[in-house]
Design a protein around this motif. Structure first.
Motif, mmCIF file in Angstrom:
data_model
loop_
_atom_site.group_PDB
_atom_site.id
_atom_site.type_symbol
_atom_site.label_atom_id
_atom_site.label_comp_id
_atom_site.label_asym_id
_atom_site.label_seq_id
_atom_site.Cartn_x
_atom_site.Cartn_y
_atom_site.Cartn_z
ATOM 1 N N ARG A 230 0.679 -1.007 0.131
ATOM 2 C CA ARG A 230 0.168 0.305 0.117
ATOM 3 C C ARG A 230 0.978 1.259 -0.396
ATOM 4 O O ARG A 230 2.266 1.052 0.499
ATOM 5 N N LEU A 231 0.421 2.181 -0.203
ATOM 6 C CA LEU A 231 0.975 3.122 -0.653
ATOM 7 C C LEU A 231 0.871 4.098 1.145
ATOM 8 O O LEU A 231 -0.268 4.913 1.566
ATOM 9 N N ILE A 232 1.987 4.466 1.342
ATOM 10 C CA ILE A 232 1.072 5.357 3.074
ATOM 11 C C ILE A 232 1.788 6.006 2.880
ATOM 12 O O ILE A 232 0.466 6.979 3.636
ATOM 13 N N GLU A 233 2.977 7.224 2.212
ATOM 14 C CA GLU A 233 2.587 8.705 2.633
ATOM 15 C C GLU A 233 3.181 8.950 1.216
ATOM 16 O O GLU A 233 4.332 8.096 1.055
ATOM 17 N N MET A 234 3.218 9.714 0.706
ATOM 18 C CA MET A 234 3.667 10.631 -0.536
ATOM 19 C C MET A 234 4.237 12.319 -0.199
ATOM 20 O O MET A 234 2.707 12.895 -0.193
ATOM 21 N N ASP A 235 5.047 12.827 -0.370
ATOM 22 C CA ASP A 235 5.037 14.177 0.302
ATOM 23 C C ASP A 235 6.394 15.114 -0.880
ATOM 24 O O ASP A 235 6.883 13.542 -1.388
ATOM 25 N N ASP A 236 6.247 15.831 -0.610
ATOM 26 C CA ASP A 236 7.730 16.645 -1.012
ATOM 27 C C ASP A 236 9.149 15.709 -0.248
ATOM 28 O O ASP A 236 8.537 15.493 0.662
ATOM 29 N N THR A 237 9.982 15.794 -1.163
ATOM 30 C CA THR A 237 10.926 14.339 -0.988
ATOM 31 C C THR A 237 11.838 15.084 1.168
ATOM 32 O O THR A 237 11.885 14.698 1.779
ATOM 33 N N HIS A 238 11.673 16.516 0.826
ATOM 34 C CA HIS A 238 12.389 16.792 2.489
ATOM 35 C C HIS A 238 11.684 16.569 3.313
ATOM 36 O O HIS A 238 12.022 16.694 4.556
ATOM 37 N N LYS A 239 10.553 16.563 3.180
ATOM 38 C CA LYS A 239 9.160 16.810 3.750
ATOM 39 C C LYS A 239 9.216 15.356 4.570
ATOM 40 O O LYS A 239 9.212 14.427 5.414
ATOM 41 N N ILE A 240 9.339 14.351 3.870
ATOM 42 C CA ILE A 240 9.318 12.925 4.073
ATOM 43 C C ILE A 240 10.470 12.544 4.918
ATOM 44 O O ILE A 240 10.480 11.794 5.549
ATOM 45 N N PHE A 241 11.249 12.983 3.965
ATOM 46 C CA PHE A 241 12.835 12.691 5.474
ATOM 47 C C PHE A 241 13.321 13.481 6.731
ATOM 48 O O PHE A 241 13.851 12.906 7.551
ATOM 49 N N SER A 242 12.477 14.506 6.395
ATOM 50 C CA SER A 242 12.672 15.438 7.731
ATOM 51 C C SER A 242 11.402 15.619 8.540
ATOM 52 O O SER A 242 11.515 15.463 9.537
ATOM 53 N N ASN A 243 10.295 15.488 8.255
ATOM 54 C CA ASN A 243 8.974 15.421 9.261
ATOM 55 C C ASN A 243 8.137 14.468 8.506
ATOM 56 O O ASN A 243 6.941 15.274 8.099
ATOM 57 N N PRO A 244 7.571 13.506 8.273
ATOM 58 C CA PRO A 244 7.477 12.366 7.824
ATOM 59 C C PRO A 244 6.138 13.033 8.599
ATOM 60 O O PRO A 244 6.311 12.148 9.878
ATOM 61 N N THR A 245 4.711 12.461 8.433
ATOM 62 C CA THR A 245 3.708 12.432 8.838
ATOM 63 C C THR A 245 2.834 10.797 9.772
ATOM 64 O O THR A 245 2.106 11.177 10.717
ATOM 65 N N GLN A 246 3.338 9.812 9.012
ATOM 66 C CA GLN A 246 3.059 8.550 9.546
ATOM 67 C C GLN A 246 4.054 7.475 9.663
ATOM 68 O O GLN A 246 5.434 8.356 9.695
#
Length: 258
Positions: A230-246
């Motif tokens: 499943r796709l858990i989360e998708m966002d701007d790369t810097h946000k995924i690596f610095s402050n993911p929501t999941q």
């Protein structure tokens, strides 16, 4: 030239087995989107649905829609071969045609599409090799076998072959996993250059690579072995690596699992 991809409610099956479940995402044109996640979570399977390559495997089918701008790739009457001309693919291991020269490797798709004019073929081959940052290394040995190049050069040859037919989207399935660090850097530099022309989607197990080359990152996961990805989360790369929501995304990126 580059196209936007809109995926909605996509489920991917192999026979009765559901490999990927309920993916909805948008991939922006002229950008690099990275897919990350543990082995077996459906990243590569989902990638192959974007140019209908999964249908090559018996029982491969999808539910849902994949839109390339305003065209549904799965609409009735759409030719999968035409889709694969528009959405090119570079595989995990370099796969130049072993019996063909460097020139003929790049020209293969053009000839398949009916281009016979030697002058046009020569111009397009040079343009594609320049686009893959390989021209200066091979211009004096175009009639030598493509399989005689180094691994990194072979992968760039495969990229030249993919872009020769002027696709609008370029899919890359772990294109650096079999390469040394210097060749990997060359491919990453090339990806950064190509995104000004193409929509690029890359599957990678190398999270540092995803952070370096991508504009947006999608994290895939699965609840357990045998369950669909499943796709858990998708966002701007810097946000995924610095402050993911999941929490699962944070755990994977920080090395707690996977």
């Amino acid at each position: 030239m580059a196209k936007r991809i809109d995926v909605k409610d996509l489920n991917v099956f192999y026979g009765d087995f559901k490999a990927v479940e309920d993916v909805t995402m948008t991939v922006e044109p002229r950008s690099v989107t990275a897919f990350i996640g543990p082995s077996g979570c459906g990243k590569s399977t989902f990638l192959r649905t974007l140019n209908r390559m999964h249908e090559v495997i018996p029982g491969g089918r999808v539910q849902g829609s994949v839109m390339l701008d305003d065209q549904d790739l799965y609409a009735s009457g759409i030719d999968p071969v035409a889709v694969r001309r528009t959405v090119g693919m570079v595989f995990q291991r370099p796969n130049p045609f072993p019996t063909m020269t460097i020139f003929d490797n790049v020209a293969a798709g053009l000839k398949l599409n009916g281009m016979r004019d030697k002058k046009k073929l020569t111009e397009r081959v040079e343009k594609s090799l320049r686009g893959a940052n390989l021209w200066n290394e091979v211009k004096d040995r175009l009639n030598k076998p493509g399989a005689g190049l180094s691994g990194g050069q072979q992968q760039r040859l495969c990229i030249a072959r993919a872009i020769a037919v002027e696709p609008q989207v370029l899919l890359m399935d772990e294109p650096c996993s079999a390469l040394d660090p210097i060749s990997t850097l060359a491919i990453e530099d090339l990806v950064n250059e190509l995104k000004s022309t193409y929509t690029i989607v890359i599957v990678t197990h190398n999270m540092q690579q995803a952070a370096r080359v991508s504009d947006r990152t999608a994290f895939f996961n699965l609840a357990a072995q045998g369950k669909p990805g499943r796709l858990i989360e998708m966002d701007d790369t810097h946000k995924i690596f610095s402050n993911p929501t999941q929490r699962a995304t944070e755990d994977y990126i920080s090395g707690r699992f996977g």
